[in-house]
Design a protein around this motif. Structure first.
Motif, short mmCIF file in Angstrom:
data_model
loop_
_atom_site.label_atom_id
_atom_site.label_comp_id
_atom_site.label_asym_id
_atom_site.label_seq_id
_atom_site.Cartn_x
_atom_site.Cartn_y
_atom_site.Cartn_z
N TYR A 31 39.42 43.48 45.52
CA TYR A 31 39.37 42.50 44.42
C TYR A 31 38.62 43.04 43.21
N GLY A 33 38.95 41.35 40.09
CA GLY A 33 38.74 40.24 39.16
C GLY A 33 39.86 40.10 38.16
N SER A 38 43.27 38.44 41.83
CA SER A 38 42.80 37.05 41.91
C SER A 38 43.84 36.16 42.57
N THR A 56 34.62 43.56 46.15
CA THR A 56 34.56 44.30 44.89
C THR A 56 33.64 45.49 45.06
N GLU A 66 33.09 43.19 33.69
CA GLU A 66 34.20 42.93 34.61
C GLU A 66 33.67 42.29 35.89
N GLU A 69 33.01 38.59 35.38
CA GLU A 69 34.26 37.82 35.40
C GLU A 69 34.78 37.67 36.83
N ALA A 70 34.68 38.75 37.61
CA ALA A 70 35.15 38.71 39.00
C ALA A 70 34.36 37.68 39.81
N GLU A 71 33.07 37.63 39.60
CA GLU A 71 32.24 36.66 40.32
C GLU A 71 32.60 35.24 39.94
N VAL A 73 35.50 34.07 38.85
CA VAL A 73 36.81 33.67 39.39
C VAL A 73 36.75 33.50 40.91
N ALA A 74 36.01 34.37 41.58
CA ALA A 74 35.88 34.23 43.04
C ALA A 74 35.22 32.90 43.39
N HIS A 81 32.77 36.38 48.51
CA HIS A 81 32.86 37.56 47.64
C HIS A 81 31.82 38.59 48.07
N ASN A 174 41.65 33.02 34.77
CA ASN A 174 41.95 34.33 34.17
C ASN A 174 43.45 34.63 34.14
#
Length: 281
Positions: A31, A33, A38, A56, A66, A69-71, A73-74, A81, A174
């Motif tokens: 993953y 992000g 996602s 990740t 990045e 953002e990944a955190e 959305v998760a 995560h 996203n």
């Protein structure tokens, strides 16, 4: 899952994707992000609940913004995560930046993913590869395949337009995020990758994002501390302001760039600044 109102072909793909995950008991998603991984994480969570996790891998080629953002959305998806840090550029086959660097980078990445998969007894390791990825020069895809990583979106036939449409329908925040690539892709093949260069690129891109409002940004690093800024062609107009140009110039100079330039053509998806393709620059 209520798919009422979704176009028939896309609804069928969504049903197949959920069913794909239900053939496993535990799934680990590679993953980043981005919208592709996602969507995979969303369906893994939907089908398997707490038996799904998103992983990740954070390394010098992955920008801090990045990860943030990944955190985010998760958390929206509700999936567990896992974040692991490792130093990708200690491998000389990556740091020396050959044209097949992506293969070696992905190979190392897969090894890290497999460690977690085996430690926590996941049945399957999956990523967000889609049909569009097969059109570009991506030696890393070979490494993923050799490492046993499965690509459900690719198997089912998802294109980028499908991913975005389904992500939007499902409310993923996203869904319209522009595609991105690792920071190493900003450095021409053959020029050594260092953590200092990568950090400078990441900071420069964040500056351009914040000062211009552009959504698709690349700051290409050329020998001699030259920054060549690319934005989407329809976002070049954000630079048609002397105050903006002056501030971008000064902020990047403060980072240590000697020259700051704007690519008049705009973003080029085919370009990784290969030293073998100087005629294209």
């Amino acid at each position: 899952m209520n798919l009422e109102g979704l176009e028939e072909e896309l609804r069928e793909k969504a049903i197949r994707l959920e069913s794909w995950f239900k053939t496993y008991s535990k799934a680990l998603v590679a993953y980043s992000g981005g919208v592709d991984s996602s969507l995979v994480a969303y369906f893994a969570k939907l089908a398997l609940g707490d038996n799904a996790a998103a992983l990740t891998l954070v390394n010098p080629t992955y920008a801090d913004y990045e990860l943030e953002e990944a955190e985010r959305v998760a958390k929206f998806i509700g999936i567990r995560h896992i974040i692991i840090k490792y130093d990708s550029i200690v491998n000389p086959k990556i740091a020396e930046n050959p044209s097949d660097r992506c293969f070696f980078c992905r190979s190392d990445l897969v090894k890290e993913l497999v460690k977690v998969k085996e430690k926590e007894n996941f049945d399957v390791l999956v990523d967000g590869t889609i049909l569009d990825d097969l059109k570009d020069y991506r030696p890393g895809l070979k490494a993923l395949k050799e490492g046993g990583v499965k690509s459900p979106l690719l198997e089912i036939g998802f294109k980028k337009e499908d991913v975005r449409a389904l992500a939007k329908f499902l409310g993923l925040p996203n869904y319209n995020k522009p595609s991105n690539s690792c920071l190493a892709s900003r450095i021409p093949f053959g020029e050594r990758i260092t953590e200092e260069k990568l950090l400078k690129i990441a900071k420069a891109e964040l500056i351009v994002y914040s000062l211009t409002g552009a959504k698709k940004v690349r700051v290409r690093y050329h020998e001699g501390d030259i920054a060549r800024i690319e934005v989407a062609r329809d976002e070049r107009r954000f630079f048609f302001n002397e105050k903006v140009m002056d501030e971008v110039y000064q902020r990047l100079k403060d980072l240590g760039f000697k020259y700051v330039t704007l690519d008049l053509w705009g973003y080029k998806s085919w370009e990784n600044l290969s030293i073998r393709n100087k005629d294209k620059l």
